[in-house]
Design an enzyme around this catalytic site. Sequence first.
Site, mmCIF file in Angstrom:
data_model
loop_
_atom_site.group_PDB
_atom_site.id
_atom_site.type_symbol
_atom_site.label_atom_id
_atom_site.label_comp_id
_atom_site.label_asym_id
_atom_site.label_seq_id
_atom_site.Cartn_x
_atom_site.Cartn_y
_atom_site.Cartn_z
ATOM 1 N N SER A 182 0.797 -1.230 0.000
ATOM 2 C CA SER A 182 0.000 0.000 0.000
ATOM 3 C C SER A 182 0.825 1.273 0.000
ATOM 4 O O SER A 182 0.313 2.330 -0.343
ATOM 5 C CB SER A 182 -0.942 -0.002 1.203
ATOM 6 N N HIS A 210 -5.499 -4.128 -1.890
ATOM 7 C CA HIS A 210 -5.370 -3.116 -2.948
ATOM 8 C C HIS A 210 -5.409 -3.722 -4.348
ATOM 9 O O HIS A 210 -5.276 -2.990 -5.337
ATOM 10 C CB HIS A 210 -4.072 -2.318 -2.769
ATOM 11 N N LYS A 241 -12.282 -0.806 -0.425
ATOM 12 C CA LYS A 241 -11.479 0.068 -1.277
ATOM 13 C C LYS A 241 -12.142 0.160 -2.654
ATOM 14 O O LYS A 241 -13.107 0.889 -2.825
ATOM 15 C CB LYS A 241 -10.035 -0.407 -1.290
HETATM 16 C C1 PLP Z 1 -2.673 -3.955 2.511
HETATM 17 C C2 PLP Z 1 -3.904 -3.717 3.321
HETATM 18 N N1 PLP Z 1 -4.497 -4.771 3.924
HETATM 19 C C3 PLP Z 1 -5.612 -4.625 4.658
HETATM 20 C C4 PLP Z 1 -6.179 -3.390 4.836
HETATM 21 C C5 PLP Z 1 -7.400 -3.275 5.688
HETATM 22 O O1 PLP Z 1 -8.544 -3.175 4.908
HETATM 23 P P1 PLP Z 1 -9.856 -2.476 5.481
HETATM 24 O O2 PLP Z 1 -9.676 -1.008 5.246
HETATM 25 O O3 PLP Z 1 -10.957 -3.094 4.701
HETATM 26 O O4 PLP Z 1 -9.921 -2.780 6.935
HETATM 27 C C6 PLP Z 1 -5.611 -2.276 4.229
HETATM 28 C C7 PLP Z 1 -6.246 -0.942 4.326
HETATM 29 O O5 PLP Z 1 -6.239 -0.116 5.024
HETATM 30 C C8 PLP Z 1 -4.441 -2.433 3.464
HETATM 31 O O6 PLP Z 1 -3.843 -1.389 2.898
#
Ligand code: PLP
Length: 393
Positions: A182, A210, A241
């Site tokens: 990310s 992502h 997302k």
């Molecule tokens: C790589 C990654 N995994 C998991 C998440 C968590 O996802 P969520 O926002 O649906 O809790 C995020 C986001 O913030 C992320 O960037």
Amino acid sequence: MRTDPLAYLDTELNSLREQGLFRPLRVLDGEQGAQTSIDHRSVVNLSSNNYLGFTSHPRLRERALSALSALGVGTGSVRTIAGTMQIHMELERRLATFKQTEAAVVFQSGFAANAGTVAALLSRDDVIVSDELNHASIIDGARLSRATIKVFPHRDVAAARAIIAGLPRGQRTLLITDGVFSMDGDLGALPGLCDIADEFGCIMMVDDAHASGVFGSQGRGTVDHFRLHGRVDVQVGTLSKALGALGGYVAGSRSLIEFLYRRARPFLFSTSHPPSVAATCLAAIDVLETEPQWMEQLWDNTRFFKAGLEALGFNTGVSESPITPVIVGESSLAVRLSDRLFEEGVFAQGITFPTVARDRARVRTIVTAAHTQHELQFALDTFKKVGVELGII
Ligand SMILES: Cc1ncc(COP(=O)(O)O)c(C=O)c1O
């Protein structure tokens, strides 16, 4: 007189202020969008994960509203007691079909999906082999599991193999990577890691937060992108997302899902999604399957914007996705760049230590399908103006 037992929090906060790292929350005045008003200023928004513009897609909005009318605003229970509605089961069946797996389970967030799954699958005698840049939710799940955690350098397949080759034969081991990282926008070393998992019999898991809606046919994620169907045991995706709503899911074998229904603590001990959220997610999958234009537009915009930043001479790292960092080094410079961009009408969040290494501070840009070329060109012109002003280019 009672002394304040939380006084140390102010000390910590003051230290952040002194380092220039105390960031106020940016507040959207209206709905999420490519051009939107934040803190009463109209900006081109390059900071959301709303990759496909689905947060305001009419078909999703309609489905949410009709579920709200028909089924109420909440479920009033956790999934394992009285909080499973037909619509939750329908969403799980739909996700399993979409991901070409036997089954799927939906969690309240991607964070809960990762943390809950890792903590449920592994325990004290097990080993977790994890990319050093994996998401915080994986790290937290690994800690909760009490397994031994071994970290390999980012995307270094040989190093991961060396760690696993050194473990006792038959050691239960989870090999885990983000699908798309990310902060840098690069892809996990999934093909190489799958080879290792096959060779040593590891559980292979990918966090496709992502990549959901962004990579693979119709947005099926990196397993589909790399044609690795059947070789990744645990696929996590988000509904928060690109899919525009909220939630996370795990797709895999029927046994995996039945086990998580009974052992994953966020599933067992936290209330299920409001039916309107489940309905929105179902509509999002419909749209992914029938309106390819959003993914096409996302990738056109990504290519245009990335090429523009590179032509201006910014360091954009190794991104392969719509996440493009502009790496400037010092935290204070990243914060200054982000602030000046905002004053000039572009919102690109500064990312500093400890989220990234001390000398790799950056602003992170994410384009979406909803941006027009005009908005992206305005953003590039603004990056140029501010980048020259701050001596970055
Ligand atoms: C790589 C990654 N995994 C998991 C998440 C968590 O996802 P969520 O926002 O649906 O809790 C995020 C986001 O913030 C992320 O960037």
